[in-house]
Enzyme design. Sequence first.
Site, PDB file in Angstrom:
ATOM      1  CB  SER A  23      14.533  39.243  76.133  1.00 31.91           C
ATOM      2  OG  SER A  23      13.612  39.474  75.098  1.00 31.91           O
ATOM      3  CE1 TYR A  24      18.884  45.114  77.197  1.00 36.22           C
ATOM      4  CE2 TYR A  24      18.945  45.957  74.969  1.00 36.22           C
ATOM      5  CZ  TYR A  24      19.592  45.581  76.123  1.00 36.22           C
ATOM      6  OH  TYR A  24      20.957  45.671  76.204  1.00 36.22           O
ATOM      7  CD  GLU A  56      17.050  47.910  83.022  1.00 33.04           C
ATOM      8  OE1 GLU A  56      16.805  49.126  82.956  1.00 33.04           O
ATOM      9  OE2 GLU A  56      18.201  47.444  82.887  1.00 33.04           O
ATOM     10  CG  ASN A  57      14.327  39.506  80.604  1.00 30.94           C
ATOM     11  OD1 ASN A  57      14.785  39.133  79.531  1.00 30.94           O
ATOM     12  ND2 ASN A  57      13.894  38.667  81.524  1.00 30.94           N
ATOM     13  CD  GLU A 116       6.129  53.989  86.935  1.00 33.98           C
ATOM     14  OE1 GLU A 116       6.400  55.159  86.623  1.00 33.98           O
ATOM     15  OE2 GLU A 116       6.842  53.014  86.573  1.00 33.98           O
ATOM     16  CG  ASN A 165      13.694  49.917  87.143  1.00 34.19           C
ATOM     17  OD1 ASN A 165      13.948  50.224  88.304  1.00 34.19           O
ATOM     18  ND2 ASN A 165      14.535  50.150  86.147  1.00 34.19           N
ATOM     19  CB  CYS A 198       3.877  53.383  83.780  1.00 29.59           C
ATOM     20  SG  CYS A 198       5.120  52.075  83.882  1.00 29.59           S
ATOM     21  CB  CYS A 232       7.702  50.333  84.238  1.00 31.42           C
ATOM     22  SG  CYS A 232       8.196  50.648  82.544  1.00 31.42           S
TER      23      CYS A 232
END
Length: 148
Positions: A48-49, A45-46, A56, A43, A100, A54
Site C-alpha cells: 500500500s504505497y 516500502e509497503n 530519513e 527506506n 523528509c 523514507c
Amino acid sequence: MTQAETLIAAARAAAVHAHAPYSRFAVGAALLMKDGSIVTGANVENASYGLSLCAETVAVATASAAGRIREVVAVGVIGGAMDGTGRATGTTPVSPCGRCRQVLNEAAQLGGVNLPVHCGSAEGDAIRSYRLSELLPDAFGPADLGMG
C-alpha cells in the site's frame, strides 16, 4: 574522514537494508548525534504505497524512540536504483524529499540547530552539502506552535 564523508559512508551501509521491492530505489540515511554516535535508517516500502517510509523518517523515528530527537546535529543521505543484488547504484547525489525535509526540520527546531544536510551518491565521491534552511526555507515547525 570529514563529517560529510562519515555520514555518507554510514548512509551507504544503511541503504543495503532498504526494503524497496516496488520502486527498486534504495535510500540510506545517517544522523550524527551530539555525542558523536550515528543513527541510521533505510527506506521501507509497503504494497500500500502510501504507507512506505523514507530512510530519513526511519532514522528520525529511531532517534525519537530512543529519546534522542533533540540530539541530531547533522544528516547524510544517499540513494540510487537497485542493481540485481539489491545494492544502490548511481553517481548523482540525492537530497531528502519534501516530507523528509519537514521531518528533519522537526528534529532541527527541537534541537535548536540549522542542520547540515550532506547529500551523497550511492557510488563514487560526489557530495553536496546544504543547511536545512536552504532546502526548506521559511519552514513550519514546533516554534510556530509555541513549542521548541
